[in-house]
Design an enzyme around this catalytic site. Sequence first.
Site, PDB file in Angstrom:
ATOM      1  N   HIS A 206       0.821  -1.224   0.000  1.00 52.62           N
ATOM      2  CA  HIS A 206       0.000   0.000   0.000  1.00 52.62           C
ATOM      3  C   HIS A 206       0.857   1.277   0.000  1.00 52.62           C
ATOM      4  O   HIS A 206       0.361   2.354  -0.239  1.00 52.62           O
ATOM      5  CB  HIS A 206      -1.036   0.002   1.152  1.00 52.62           C
ATOM      6  CG  HIS A 206      -0.492   0.272   2.514  1.00 52.62           C
ATOM      7  ND1 HIS A 206      -1.305   0.593   3.589  1.00 52.62           N
ATOM      8  CD2 HIS A 206       0.774   0.260   3.003  1.00 52.62           C
ATOM      9  CE1 HIS A 206      -0.549   0.765   4.654  1.00 52.62           C
ATOM     10  NE2 HIS A 206       0.711   0.571   4.332  1.00 52.62           N
ATOM     11  N   ASP A 207       2.186   1.106   0.255  1.00 51.78           N
ATOM     12  CA  ASP A 207       3.091   2.267   0.225  1.00 51.78           C
ATOM     13  C   ASP A 207       3.507   2.636  -1.197  1.00 51.78           C
ATOM     14  O   ASP A 207       4.206   3.645  -1.387  1.00 51.78           O
ATOM     15  CB  ASP A 207       4.387   1.945   0.995  1.00 51.78           C
ATOM     16  CG  ASP A 207       4.155   1.790   2.491  1.00 51.78           C
ATOM     17  OD1 ASP A 207       3.175   2.342   2.998  1.00 51.78           O
ATOM     18  OD2 ASP A 207       4.972   1.102   3.141  1.00 51.78           O
ATOM     19  N   GLU A 235      -3.327  -6.702   4.000  1.00 55.89           N
ATOM     20  CA  GLU A 235      -3.566  -5.304   3.631  1.00 55.89           C
ATOM     21  C   GLU A 235      -5.070  -5.021   3.693  1.00 55.89           C
ATOM     22  O   GLU A 235      -5.887  -5.945   3.687  1.00 55.89           O
ATOM     23  CB  GLU A 235      -3.132  -5.057   2.173  1.00 55.89           C
ATOM     24  CG  GLU A 235      -1.643  -5.157   1.900  1.00 55.89           C
ATOM     25  CD  GLU A 235      -0.935  -3.786   1.927  1.00 55.89           C
ATOM     26  OE1 GLU A 235      -1.572  -2.781   2.323  1.00 55.89           O
ATOM     27  OE2 GLU A 235       0.247  -3.744   1.559  1.00 55.89           O
ATOM     28  N   GLU A 266      -4.623   2.547  -0.868  1.00 56.78           N
ATOM     29  CA  GLU A 266      -5.372   1.353  -0.477  1.00 56.78           C
ATOM     30  C   GLU A 266      -6.141   0.911  -1.716  1.00 56.78           C
ATOM     31  O   GLU A 266      -6.641   1.753  -2.461  1.00 56.78           O
ATOM     32  CB  GLU A 266      -6.320   1.657   0.684  1.00 56.78           C
ATOM     33  CG  GLU A 266      -5.631   2.187   1.935  1.00 56.78           C
ATOM     34  CD  GLU A 266      -4.542   1.268   2.493  1.00 56.78           C
ATOM     35  OE1 GLU A 266      -4.599   0.049   2.234  1.00 56.78           O
ATOM     36  OE2 GLU A 266      -3.621   1.772   3.166  1.00 56.78           O
TER      37      GLU A 266
HETATM   38  C1  LIG Z   1       4.530   0.389   6.441  1.00 53.18           C
HETATM   39  S1  LIG Z   1       5.987  -0.439   6.975  1.00 53.18           S
HETATM   40  C2  LIG Z   1       5.328  -2.055   7.345  1.00 53.18           C
HETATM   41  C3  LIG Z   1       6.173  -2.803   8.309  1.00 53.18           C
HETATM   42  C4  LIG Z   1       5.662  -4.206   8.675  1.00 53.18           C
HETATM   43  N1  LIG Z   1       5.469  -5.031   7.503  1.00 53.18           N
HETATM   44  C5  LIG Z   1       4.388  -4.120   9.471  1.00 53.18           C
HETATM   45  O1  LIG Z   1       3.320  -4.475   8.959  1.00 53.18           O
HETATM   46  O2  LIG Z   1       4.429  -3.692  10.620  1.00 53.18           O
HETATM   47  C6  LIG Z   1       6.848  -0.673   5.438  1.00 53.18           C
HETATM   48  C7  LIG Z   1       8.209  -1.326   5.584  1.00 53.18           C
HETATM   49  O3  LIG Z   1       8.799  -1.447   4.280  1.00 53.18           O
HETATM   50  C8  LIG Z   1      10.190  -1.248   4.420  1.00 53.18           C
HETATM   51  N2  LIG Z   1      10.802  -0.916   3.121  1.00 53.18           N
HETATM   52  C9  LIG Z   1      10.714   0.238   2.423  1.00 53.18           C
HETATM   53  N3  LIG Z   1      11.421   0.162   1.297  1.00 53.18           N
HETATM   54  C10 LIG Z   1      11.960  -1.086   1.268  1.00 53.18           C
HETATM   55  C11 LIG Z   1      12.813  -1.777   0.345  1.00 53.18           C
HETATM   56  N4  LIG Z   1      13.211  -1.193  -0.775  1.00 53.18           N
HETATM   57  N5  LIG Z   1      13.160  -3.054   0.625  1.00 53.18           N
HETATM   58  C12 LIG Z   1      12.771  -3.662   1.776  1.00 53.18           C
HETATM   59  N6  LIG Z   1      11.952  -3.061   2.681  1.00 53.18           N
HETATM   60  C13 LIG Z   1      11.561  -1.788   2.431  1.00 53.18           C
HETATM   61  C14 LIG Z   1      10.282  -0.120   5.425  1.00 53.18           C
HETATM   62  O4  LIG Z   1      11.569   0.013   5.994  1.00 53.18           O
HETATM   63  C15 LIG Z   1       9.196  -0.528   6.414  1.00 53.18           C
HETATM   64  O5  LIG Z   1       9.718  -1.336   7.451  1.00 53.18           O
END
Ligand SMILES: C[S@@+](CC[C@H](N)C(=O)[O-])C[C@H]1O[C@@H](n2cnc3c(N)ncnc32)[C@H](O)[C@@H]1O
Length: 300
Positions: A206-207, A235, A266
């Site tokens: 969702h990011d 999600e 979303e």
């Molecule tokens: C919204 S958080 C969700 C964390 C965890 N999955 C949870 O549900 O609590 C998104 C995660 O994606 C990681 N992230 C962002 N870019 C990334 C990448 N290129 N490779 C691996 N992880 C990444 C961030 O560091 C973060 O921990």
Amino acid sequence: MTLDDLASELKCSQSTLYRIMRFLIHYKVFQGKPISETTFGYTQTPLSRLLTSNGKHSMADLVLLESSSVMLAPWHKLSAWVLGNEELPFEAAHGVDVWRFCAENPGHSKLINDAMACDARIGVEAVIKGCPKVFEGLRTLVDVGGGDGTALRLIVGAYPWIKGINFDLPHVVSVAPESEGVEHVGGSMFDNVPKADAVYLMKVLHDWADDDCITILRKCRKAIPQDTGKVIIVEAVVGREEDHEFKGVGLLLDMVMMAHTSKGKERTSKEWSYVFHEAGFTRFTIKHIRSYHSVIEIYP
Ligand SMILES: C[S@@+](CC[C@H](N)C(=O)[O-])C[C@H]1O[C@@H](n2cnc3c(N)ncnc32)[C@H](O)[C@@H]1O
């Protein structure tokens, strides 16, 4: 606690505190209660317990993150982006995207990891309760974007025969706590995903915009056995026809994605179906659970 006690604990003015408490009582954050014939006090409610930092289901870290000046600043840039400014709100406020900002600011990275952990504690409990069979038969599970490893720690705790790999950016896993049955691996999901029987992706896709999700999911597909593997996605699914108690949370998070991510959103089941298909997955199932998350299983 009486107003007197509370004001002296907080070292603040009684009259200002009284007005704040009157407001919070109205919104059921606290409850007002006579303590004796002459004194009046305040007690906790289920809502204030969620905001204290020591409860099992505390959401305090999430509230601290979302109310931090770093996370509030992009909201002031949101209307410019909606009205056509090219620069995304978080980047307009801070010059880089949220993950680069975290890599450069360990204090903010900790705030995010702690906030995600408190949401994960509630989310994983709901997944295990609502969908216990989803982890059956797995010997290895890689949590992609797993943050500090909280989700995997809970999953491995409930299914101790699973060997967990918590995969996240190097600056995240380098400070993640050690935990039995969980190995931390640093890297980028845009380059490579460690191999396992299944991939777990919770609140990661969702990011990101569709194109990015397709790239991430293709890497995940390569990491699992093509005949028996699966990707488990936890999600929100927005736009469901039936009424449910978490509808507002998914829609609220969609606004948060606008303010804080690089074109994340979303998705409806139709939008999910599009990214799965483009990433080369042939079928999927969606199970709604007692959470704003749903459990989506996708198969090569
Ligand atoms: C919204 S958080 C969700 C964390 C965890 N999955 C949870 O549900 O609590 C998104 C995660 O994606 C990681 N992230 C962002 N870019 C990334 C990448 N290129 N490779 C691996 N992880 C990444 C961030 O560091 C973060 O921990």
